[in-house]
Design a protein around this motif. Structure first.
Motif, PDB file in Angstrom:
ATOM      1  N   PHE A 195       6.572  -6.243  -7.559  1.00 54.62           N
ATOM      2  CA  PHE A 195       6.954  -5.898  -6.187  1.00 54.62           C
ATOM      3  C   PHE A 195       5.775  -5.258  -5.454  1.00 54.62           C
ATOM      4  O   PHE A 195       5.475  -5.604  -4.303  1.00 54.62           O
ATOM      5  CB  PHE A 195       8.145  -4.946  -6.224  1.00 54.62           C
ATOM      6  CG  PHE A 195       8.711  -4.610  -4.873  1.00 54.62           C
ATOM      7  CD1 PHE A 195       9.501  -5.508  -4.188  1.00 54.62           C
ATOM      8  CD2 PHE A 195       8.450  -3.375  -4.285  1.00 54.62           C
ATOM      9  CE1 PHE A 195      10.026  -5.188  -2.940  1.00 54.62           C
ATOM     10  CE2 PHE A 195       8.961  -3.055  -3.046  1.00 54.62           C
ATOM     11  CZ  PHE A 195       9.755  -3.962  -2.371  1.00 54.62           C
ATOM     12  N   VAL A 196       5.075  -4.341  -6.138  1.00 55.58           N
ATOM     13  CA  VAL A 196       3.912  -3.689  -5.527  1.00 55.58           C
ATOM     14  C   VAL A 196       2.782  -4.686  -5.334  1.00 55.58           C
ATOM     15  O   VAL A 196       2.124  -4.722  -4.278  1.00 55.58           O
ATOM     16  CB  VAL A 196       3.455  -2.497  -6.384  1.00 55.58           C
ATOM     17  CG1 VAL A 196       2.137  -1.930  -5.861  1.00 55.58           C
ATOM     18  CG2 VAL A 196       4.524  -1.412  -6.392  1.00 55.58           C
ATOM     19  N   VAL A 202      -0.746  -8.159  -1.847  1.00 53.58           N
ATOM     20  CA  VAL A 202      -1.198  -9.509  -1.493  1.00 53.58           C
ATOM     21  C   VAL A 202      -0.799  -9.858  -0.061  1.00 53.58           C
ATOM     22  O   VAL A 202      -1.574 -10.489   0.680  1.00 53.58           O
ATOM     23  CB  VAL A 202      -0.634 -10.545  -2.491  1.00 53.58           C
ATOM     24  CG1 VAL A 202      -0.805 -11.963  -1.972  1.00 53.58           C
ATOM     25  CG2 VAL A 202      -1.340 -10.396  -3.838  1.00 53.58           C
ATOM     26  N   ASP A 203       0.388  -9.436   0.365  1.00 52.05           N
ATOM     27  CA  ASP A 203       0.804  -9.670   1.750  1.00 52.05           C
ATOM     28  C   ASP A 203      -0.207  -9.074   2.732  1.00 52.05           C
ATOM     29  O   ASP A 203      -0.578  -9.694   3.723  1.00 52.05           O
ATOM     30  CB  ASP A 203       2.177  -9.042   2.011  1.00 52.05           C
ATOM     31  CG  ASP A 203       3.307  -9.837   1.403  1.00 52.05           C
ATOM     32  OD1 ASP A 203       3.058 -10.942   0.894  1.00 52.05           O
ATOM     33  OD2 ASP A 203       4.448  -9.332   1.418  1.00 52.05           O
ATOM     34  N   ARG A 204      -0.631  -7.843   2.450  1.00 49.27           N
ATOM     35  CA  ARG A 204      -1.579  -7.181   3.352  1.00 49.27           C
ATOM     36  C   ARG A 204      -2.932  -7.903   3.339  1.00 49.27           C
ATOM     37  O   ARG A 204      -3.584  -8.021   4.382  1.00 49.27           O
ATOM     38  CB  ARG A 204      -1.761  -5.717   2.948  1.00 49.27           C
ATOM     39  CG  ARG A 204      -0.492  -4.877   2.851  1.00 49.27           C
ATOM     40  CD  ARG A 204       0.207  -4.668   4.182  1.00 49.27           C
ATOM     41  NE  ARG A 204       0.974  -5.817   4.646  1.00 49.27           N
ATOM     42  CZ  ARG A 204       2.177  -6.154   4.172  1.00 49.27           C
ATOM     43  NH1 ARG A 204       2.740  -5.447   3.216  1.00 49.27           N
ATOM     44  NH2 ARG A 204       2.810  -7.187   4.688  1.00 49.27           N
ATOM     45  N   LEU A 205      -3.367  -8.387   2.174  1.00 51.60           N
ATOM     46  CA  LEU A 205      -4.640  -9.103   2.105  1.00 51.60           C
ATOM     47  C   LEU A 205      -4.567 -10.420   2.874  1.00 51.60           C
ATOM     48  O   LEU A 205      -5.520 -10.805   3.563  1.00 51.60           O
ATOM     49  CB  LEU A 205      -5.017  -9.365   0.649  1.00 51.60           C
ATOM     50  CG  LEU A 205      -5.377  -8.129  -0.188  1.00 51.60           C
ATOM     51  CD1 LEU A 205      -5.626  -8.529  -1.637  1.00 51.60           C
ATOM     52  CD2 LEU A 205      -6.598  -7.416   0.390  1.00 51.60           C
ATOM     53  N   THR A 206      -3.452 -11.127   2.766  1.00 46.48           N
ATOM     54  CA  THR A 206      -3.329 -12.383   3.507  1.00 46.48           C
ATOM     55  C   THR A 206      -3.329 -12.133   5.009  1.00 46.48           C
ATOM     56  O   THR A 206      -3.865 -12.934   5.778  1.00 46.48           O
ATOM     57  CB  THR A 206      -2.050 -13.150   3.110  1.00 46.48           C
ATOM     58  OG1 THR A 206      -0.905 -12.343   3.361  1.00 46.48           O
ATOM     59  CG2 THR A 206      -2.078 -13.531   1.643  1.00 46.48           C
ATOM     60  N   VAL A 234      -8.352  -7.417  15.439  1.00 45.94           N
ATOM     61  CA  VAL A 234      -8.159  -6.202  14.648  1.00 45.94           C
ATOM     62  C   VAL A 234      -6.803  -5.575  14.961  1.00 45.94           C
ATOM     63  O   VAL A 234      -6.070  -5.140  14.058  1.00 45.94           O
ATOM     64  CB  VAL A 234      -9.296  -5.189  14.912  1.00 45.94           C
ATOM     65  CG1 VAL A 234      -8.959  -3.824  14.311  1.00 45.94           C
ATOM     66  CG2 VAL A 234     -10.607  -5.714  14.338  1.00 45.94           C
ATOM     67  N   ALA A 235      -6.444  -5.528  16.235  1.00 44.48           N
ATOM     68  CA  ALA A 235      -5.148  -4.964  16.627  1.00 44.48           C
ATOM     69  C   ALA A 235      -4.008  -5.798  16.056  1.00 44.48           C
ATOM     70  O   ALA A 235      -2.988  -5.256  15.599  1.00 44.48           O
ATOM     71  CB  ALA A 235      -5.052  -4.903  18.149  1.00 44.48           C
ATOM     72  N   PHE A 236      -4.165  -7.118  16.063  1.00 47.54           N
ATOM     73  CA  PHE A 236      -3.160  -8.014  15.477  1.00 47.54           C
ATOM     74  C   PHE A 236      -2.975  -7.680  14.002  1.00 47.54           C
ATOM     75  O   PHE A 236      -1.850  -7.517  13.514  1.00 47.54           O
ATOM     76  CB  PHE A 236      -3.615  -9.468  15.643  1.00 47.54           C
ATOM     77  CG  PHE A 236      -2.689 -10.494  15.040  1.00 47.54           C
ATOM     78  CD1 PHE A 236      -1.745 -11.136  15.820  1.00 47.54           C
ATOM     79  CD2 PHE A 236      -2.778 -10.833  13.690  1.00 47.54           C
ATOM     80  CE1 PHE A 236      -0.892 -12.085  15.270  1.00 47.54           C
ATOM     81  CE2 PHE A 236      -1.924 -11.774  13.126  1.00 47.54           C
ATOM     82  CZ  PHE A 236      -0.990 -12.404  13.927  1.00 47.54           C
ATOM     83  N   GLY A 237      -4.105  -7.570  13.278  1.00 53.12           N
ATOM     84  CA  GLY A 237      -4.024  -7.251  11.859  1.00 53.12           C
ATOM     85  C   GLY A 237      -3.420  -5.885  11.600  1.00 53.12           C
ATOM     86  O   GLY A 237      -2.609  -5.708  10.685  1.00 53.12           O
ATOM     87  N   PRO A 261       4.121  -1.735  10.287  1.00 49.35           N
ATOM     88  CA  PRO A 261       5.542  -1.588   9.966  1.00 49.35           C
ATOM     89  C   PRO A 261       5.789  -1.356   8.474  1.00 49.35           C
ATOM     90  O   PRO A 261       6.633  -0.524   8.105  1.00 49.35           O
ATOM     91  CB  PRO A 261       6.156  -2.921  10.437  1.00 49.35           C
ATOM     92  CG  PRO A 261       5.215  -3.414  11.485  1.00 49.35           C
ATOM     93  CD  PRO A 261       3.857  -2.993  11.014  1.00 49.35           C
ATOM     94  N   ASP A 262       5.060  -2.066   7.623  1.00 48.58           N
ATOM     95  CA  ASP A 262       5.275  -1.903   6.194  1.00 48.58           C
ATOM     96  C   ASP A 262       4.735  -0.565   5.700  1.00 48.58           C
ATOM     97  O   ASP A 262       5.291   0.031   4.765  1.00 48.58           O
ATOM     98  CB  ASP A 262       4.643  -3.075   5.439  1.00 48.58           C
ATOM     99  CG  ASP A 262       5.349  -4.378   5.755  1.00 48.58           C
ATOM    100  OD1 ASP A 262       6.408  -4.630   5.160  1.00 48.58           O
ATOM    101  OD2 ASP A 262       4.858  -5.128   6.615  1.00 48.58           O
ATOM    102  N   TYR A 263       3.670  -0.077   6.334  1.00 54.48           N
ATOM    103  CA  TYR A 263       3.167   1.246   5.995  1.00 54.48           C
ATOM    104  C   TYR A 263       4.197   2.316   6.372  1.00 54.48           C
ATOM    105  O   TYR A 263       4.453   3.245   5.609  1.00 54.48           O
ATOM    106  CB  TYR A 263       1.849   1.509   6.727  1.00 54.48           C
ATOM    107  CG  TYR A 263       1.308   2.904   6.516  1.00 54.48           C
ATOM    108  CD1 TYR A 263       0.671   3.247   5.323  1.00 54.48           C
ATOM    109  CD2 TYR A 263       1.455   3.883   7.495  1.00 54.48           C
ATOM    110  CE1 TYR A 263       0.193   4.535   5.118  1.00 54.48           C
ATOM    111  CE2 TYR A 263       0.976   5.169   7.305  1.00 54.48           C
ATOM    112  CZ  TYR A 263       0.343   5.490   6.113  1.00 54.48           C
ATOM    113  OH  TYR A 263      -0.117   6.766   5.913  1.00 54.48           O
TER     114      TYR A 263
END
Length: 232
Positions: free
Chosen positions: A101-102, A107-111, A130-133, A139-141
């Protein structure tokens, strides 16, 4: 392999009781489940690794421009499907774990870094990419930090969840490839499309973060949330 309904229920439990009734989320998860069924013997980590590799592979064709941008958009979409596939394989076959899960979240953040980079090399201004990224991450943070503060529910599905981010990046890059070479108001169509897509994603990200923030504010103001651990 769990049935679709069993998988949706299990996915919701793993994601803090997240609502799976929203059409976009339900459709995305149903597609992942359908893809996972014939691949049930595949280790989930293979799909996880493939997802980040495919996302990174979208950057070179995005930089090449022209019709290559269509390929970049397809690769972004494929990376999103692979990301959902690993979860469907893990949860649907009873192999889900906290470590996986972690890893999936990392991996989601890297993609999403790769998506932002692809939009930048496709023509979107650097600050906008950069703002898009950043709004892909925020939200996940917020959910992760809220979890550390005692909020164990995922909360409402916002306008800016993972499927929306993937679709926004993929369609923007693909659309940029379609109009590449055309001049619109004196600006190359690919550059204009990449900029417009990143800006739209930025707007959706702001709205989605506000939606989530309002809910979290109410949760954190509830009983038992007065004494929070120090940041560190």
């Amino acid at each position: 392999m769990l049935s679709r309904e069993e998988y949706l229920e299990a996915w919701s439990r793993w994601h803090g009781g997240a609502d799976t009734s929203a059409p976009l989320v339900r459709g995305w998860l149903t597609l992942a489940h359908a893809l996972a069924r014939p691949l049930a013997a595949l280790p989930p980590v293979v799909a996880t690794a493939a997802g980040v590799v495919v996302a990174a592979a979208a950057v070179p064709p995005a930089a090449a421009g022209g019709a290559w941008l269509v390929l970049a958009g397809v690769l972004v979409g494929l990376s999103g499907l692979l990301d959902s596939l690993d979860g469907a394989l893990a949860i649907g076959t009873g192999r889900a774990s906290q470590r996986g899960f972690v890893l999936d979240s990392v991996v989601d953040r890297l993609t999403e870094v790769a998506y932002a980079a692809a939009l930048w090399v496709a023509g979107a201004p650097g600050w906008l990419a950069v703002a898009f990224g950043a709004l892909c991450w925020l939200p996940d943070y917020l959910r992760a930090r809220a979890g550390q503060a005692g909020v164990h529910r995922t909360g409402p599905i916002s306008l800016w969840e993972r499927p929306t981010r993937v679709a926004m990046a993929g369609l923007t890059l693909g659309g940029a490839g379609v109009v590449s070479g055309l001049e619109i108001a004196g600006v190359d169509g690919a550059t204009l499309t990449a900029t417009a897509g990143a800006a739209t994603g930025l707007l959706l990200g702001v709205v989605g973060t506000v939606q989530l923030g309002r809910w979290l504010g109410a949760e954190l103001a509830g009983p038992g949330q007065g004494d929070l651990p120090p940041s560190g």
